[in-house]
Design an enzyme around this catalytic site. Structure first.
Site, short mmCIF file in Angstrom:
data_model
loop_
_atom_site.label_atom_id
_atom_site.label_comp_id
_atom_site.label_asym_id
_atom_site.label_seq_id
_atom_site.Cartn_x
_atom_site.Cartn_y
_atom_site.Cartn_z
N CYS A 296 0.68 -2.65 7.78
CA CYS A 296 1.75 -2.54 7.62
C CYS A 296 3.00 -3.51 7.03
O CYS A 296 3.14 -3.13 5.52
CB CYS A 296 2.27 -3.38 9.14
SG CYS A 296 3.63 -2.24 10.22
N ASP A 388 -1.20 7.27 12.05
CA ASP A 388 -0.28 6.77 12.35
C ASP A 388 1.08 7.15 13.11
O ASP A 388 1.95 7.46 12.39
CB ASP A 388 0.06 5.86 11.04
CG ASP A 388 0.73 4.39 10.88
OD1 ASP A 388 1.22 4.23 11.78
OD2 ASP A 388 0.57 3.91 9.45
N HIS A 423 -2.39 3.76 13.17
CA HIS A 423 -2.14 2.59 12.13
C HIS A 423 -2.99 0.92 11.79
O HIS A 423 -3.13 1.14 11.28
CB HIS A 423 -0.82 2.15 12.99
CG HIS A 423 -0.20 1.01 12.14
ND1 HIS A 423 1.03 1.28 10.99
CD2 HIS A 423 0.58 -0.39 12.39
CE1 HIS A 423 1.06 -0.15 10.19
NE2 HIS A 423 1.22 -1.18 10.63
#
Length: 477
Positions: A296, A388, A423
């Site tokens: 991230c 994601d 994600h």
């Protein structure tokens, strides 16, 4: 190998009313005698065989779980035996999180011709997952009915294991029916730290982190472990990497009580460099064999640091992260503690979930924040979850690939792309979380991560294997 037999230790009469009610409850109180009628003879023979393992003179059902103690990325063999052929049973896994929440998964099976079930061979026909899934009881774990909403399973104390109870249940049932249908039970311990791994708290030059060293004197290749904007200090990936032979240093850069500075974009570069220097200066670490693994927003910090002239990491692993940033959003995060007014500024999608897909589109980055990808000089492995729902990872992976191609450095770039993965691509067999509360104070913030459970589980298993290969190639060779 752990071998656990049935809890049914009290014998019962073959023909008496003490026989436990179950699939054969219609036989209770009836004497079984042969009949001339073929249908009735077949019924009698089947019932006799089916009940034989319930007698005090025949083996009771057994459940084997191997190994009984192992690392969380290690596959487990689950087998059951001493049952009738083509007999319906349920395999159930239950465990408690560190906060006491119950997680569970279950699969419905039929025994083979020899009265056994082997999860590496047999197919689940119902329950939490379908098909031949040897580790389905682990990656399919979900909060049990009645538990809190929006949970995500994360290990805080890596020096203790998760304890998972595996049960063999009679019939195709749910975990709610466990008490009245349990035939056998086994327990397995799932660890994030192998024996001999050292855990060392680091508070040095303003850097807050935890260093994990593999067993032995070293010197070890090392990775810097950088997570996202969830904040705090996340250790479970680092402890697992150290269990696989890499010194690993997980750092906190926001939302931690021991941080003494408020990081912004410029100061984060210096912070990251200090963290890498801590690794380079450690006497048990090979200072010229240091990589970075990130997720991230940590990917952005990693790319910025790696493209600085005086850092020169050996390799990078980037999981679903951006190559630039939106300064207005970042400024509300880079504080020791975010306020309610800060959280109200964070972007949400039409369903009300916290979502950074629009703000992480390359065209929406603040001027001057796009990483100079052309300056990268080390191999980069990008792990992409194509579903994601939190961040525009597909667009960013292409941006990085195109930047390296333009610079004549395509050879540095490898992408692992997983349709159906979300994600939060983590080490293997971790339960999938499509949505969770990212933070709960001062208010609950629901966040959509994406991914479907089967594809995401497969992505976690394969990507972890490929990540370890990538680190081996670039840090050990």
């Amino acid at each position: 190998m752990l071998l656990v037999s049935s809890r049914m230790s009290i014998p019962f009469m073959m023909f008496g009313t003490q026989m436990r009610a179950g699939p054969y409850r219609h036989l209770i109180g009836k004497q079984l005698t042969p009949h001339v009628d073929l249908h009735r003879k077949t019924c009698w023979l089947h019932s006799t065989v089916a009940m034989r393992w319930r007698t005090s003179t025949s083996p009771a059902p057994v459940l084997t779980v191997t190994p009984a103690r192992g690392l969380v990325d290690e596959p487990i063999s689950i087998k059951a035996g001493f049952m009738p052929p083509q007999y319906p049973v349920t395999l159930c896994a239950q465990m408690r999180s560190e906060k006491g929440d119950l997680w569970e998964a279950f699969g419905h099976y039929k025994t083979s011709a020899d009265g056994t079930v082997n999860l590496a061979r047999d197919h689940s026909v119902g329950g939490s997952y379908l098909g031949c899934e040897p580790m389905g009881l682990f990656w399919a774990l979900q909060p049990a009915p009645g538990e809190r909403d929006g949970l995500r399973l994360r290990k805080k104390n890596v020096e203790t294991p998760f304890i998972v109870d595996i049960s063999l249940l009679e019939g195709h049932v749910t975990p709610r029916e466990r008490e009245n249908s349990e035939l056998a039970v086994a327990t397995t311990e799932r660890w994030y730290m192998a024996p001999g791994v050292q855990r060392i708290d680091i508070r040095q030059n303003g850097v807050v982190g935890t260093l994990f060293l593999p067993p032995g004197p070293g010197r070890f290749p090392a990775v810097l472990d950088v997570w996202g904007m969830g904040g705090g200090l996340v250790e479970y990936r680092s402890s697992l990497a150290a269990s696989r032979g890499f010194a690993s240093f997980s750092i906190a850069y926001m939302e931690h009580k021991d941080l003494t500075v408020q990081l912004d974009i410029d100061s984060s570069d210096a912070y990251m460099k200090k963290a890498i220097d801590i690794l380079r200066d450690h006497p048990q670490i090979c200072g010229d064999r240091i990589g970075v693994i990130s997720l991230c927003y940590g990917v952005y910090l990693t790319l910025r640091t790696a493209t600085l002239a005086d850092v020169n990491p050996s390799c990078l692993v980037c999981i679903n992260g951006p190559a630039g940033t939106n300064m207005e959003i970042v400024q509300t995060f880079c504080k020791p503690q975010s306020s309610e007014s800060d959280q109200k500024c964070w972007p949400r999608n039409t369903a009300g979930y916290i979502c950074f897909k629009d703000t992480t589109l390359p065209q929406n980055y603040s001027p001057g924040t796009l990483v100079k990808i052309e300056n990268l000089s080390c191999p980069l492995l990008y792990v992409l979850g194509e579903d994601d729902q939190n961040l525009s990872s597909t667009e960013n992976s292409k941006l990085i690939e195109d930047g390296l191609k333009t610079a004549g450095k395509s050879y540095l770039y490898t992408r692992l792309s997983y349709p159906g993965a979300g994600h939060l691509i983590e080490p293997p067999y971790a339960p999938h979380t499509r949505m969770s509360y990212w933070r709960v104070k001062p208010e609950k913030l629901p966040t959509l991560w994406g991914g479907n459970i089967v594809s995401h589980a497969a992505a976690q298993e394969e990507s972890w294997r490929e990540i370890l290969k990538f680190l081996d190639k670039n840090l050990r060779a």
